[in-house]
Motif scaffolding. Structure first.
Motif, short mmCIF file in Angstrom:
data_model
loop_
_atom_site.label_atom_id
_atom_site.label_comp_id
_atom_site.label_asym_id
_atom_site.label_seq_id
_atom_site.Cartn_x
_atom_site.Cartn_y
_atom_site.Cartn_z
N ALA A 12 1.06 -1.55 -0.67
CA ALA A 12 0.14 -0.16 -0.18
C ALA A 12 0.99 1.18 -0.07
N THR A 13 0.59 2.60 -0.85
CA THR A 13 1.20 3.55 -0.56
C THR A 13 0.99 3.92 1.00
N GLU A 14 1.51 5.23 1.21
CA GLU A 14 1.21 6.14 1.80
C GLU A 14 -0.48 6.93 2.91
N TRP A 15 -1.16 6.49 3.32
CA TRP A 15 -2.18 6.71 3.85
C TRP A 15 -2.31 8.37 3.44
N ARG A 16 -3.31 8.87 2.93
CA ARG A 16 -3.82 10.04 3.08
C ARG A 16 -4.54 10.64 3.68
N LYS A 17 -5.17 11.33 4.66
CA LYS A 17 -6.32 12.01 5.40
C LYS A 17 -7.19 12.92 4.66
N LYS A 18 -8.51 12.47 4.32
CA LYS A 18 -9.44 13.46 4.06
C LYS A 18 -10.16 13.33 4.36
N GLY A 19 -10.81 14.61 5.24
CA GLY A 19 -11.31 14.40 6.47
C GLY A 19 -11.49 13.57 7.10
N GLN A 20 -12.32 12.46 7.59
CA GLN A 20 -12.67 11.98 8.06
C GLN A 20 -12.45 10.35 7.39
N THR A 21 -12.39 10.45 6.55
CA THR A 21 -11.19 8.93 5.79
C THR A 21 -10.15 8.83 5.01
N TYR A 22 -9.42 8.27 4.81
CA TYR A 22 -7.95 7.92 5.46
C TYR A 22 -8.23 7.01 3.12
N LYS A 23 -7.13 7.28 2.54
CA LYS A 23 -7.58 7.07 1.58
C LYS A 23 -5.56 6.61 1.26
N CYS A 24 -5.44 5.47 0.05
CA CYS A 24 -4.38 4.92 -0.56
C CYS A 24 -4.56 4.62 -1.75
N PRO A 48 -7.43 1.79 -6.02
CA PRO A 48 -7.64 3.24 -4.93
C PRO A 48 -8.47 2.12 -3.89
N LEU A 49 -8.16 2.01 -2.38
CA LEU A 49 -9.16 2.31 -1.39
C LEU A 49 -9.09 3.41 -0.04
N THR A 50 -10.47 3.15 0.85
CA THR A 50 -10.80 3.89 0.64
C THR A 50 -11.82 3.73 2.29
N TRP A 51 -11.47 4.16 3.54
CA TRP A 51 -11.03 3.16 5.37
C TRP A 51 -11.83 4.66 5.51
N LEU A 52 -12.64 4.14 6.13
CA LEU A 52 -13.87 5.25 6.82
C LEU A 52 -13.99 4.60 7.96
N PRO A 53 -13.53 5.03 9.58
CA PRO A 53 -14.04 4.78 11.17
C PRO A 53 -14.52 4.76 11.01
N LYS A 54 -15.67 4.01 12.06
CA LYS A 54 -16.42 4.07 12.46
C LYS A 54 -18.00 4.96 11.81
N ALA A 55 -17.84 4.38 10.74
CA ALA A 55 -18.86 4.83 9.65
C ALA A 55 -19.87 4.51 10.12
N VAL A 56 -20.55 3.79 10.41
CA VAL A 56 -21.78 3.01 11.67
C VAL A 56 -21.92 2.76 12.96
#
Length: 127
Positions: free
Chosen positions: A29-41, A51-59
């Motif tokens: 994975a590339t380095e994570w980039r934080k955009k608002g509440q989400t993380y992308k790499c 492309p990968l998106t991680w949204l902590p505590k989405a629900v």
């Protein structure tokens, strides 16, 4: 039929464990980039960048993992959810198939739950 993307929800999953699993399964994975509440790499897989998106505590305590590519080893959300449960040992939920808005709100609440108790279809009202 292969889905164009994958989205699963993981309960109380450790972000580092998820990344280790994806890196072992797909590639680095590339380095994570934080955009608002989400993380992308991006995952550098044999099939190209995913492309990968991680949204902590989405629900609540559920984290969203979104892979925006048809070039994953999984044909659909359910196959990915099963693999995530096997690798991580946390409860995982996913849609039973692709969902379109015109299918109605009732179908939007249909989910597959994968846990130590097995696999079952549930109603999960996320909104």
């Amino acid at each position: 039929m292969r889905q164009p993307d994958i989205e699963i929800y993981l309960k109380d999953a450790d972000h580092d464990a998820v990344i280790r699993w994806l890196s072992q399964t797909l590639g680095p994975a590339t380095e994570w980039r934080k955009k608002g509440q989400t993380y992308k790499c991006e995952i550098d897989s044999a099939a190209g960048l995913i492309p990968l998106t991680w949204l902590p505590k989405a629900v609540g305590s559920w984290h969203s993992l979104y892979l925006d590519s048809p070039s994953t080893p999984w044909a659909d959300d359910l196959a990915c959810a099963r693999a995530a449960f096997t690798a991580l040992g946390v409860e995982v939920r996913c849609a039973p198939g692709g969902w379109l808005e015109e299918e109605g709100e009732e179908d939007a609440d249909r989910w597959i739950r994968i846990s130590a108790d097995g696999e079952e279809e549930i109603t999960w009202r996320t909104g």
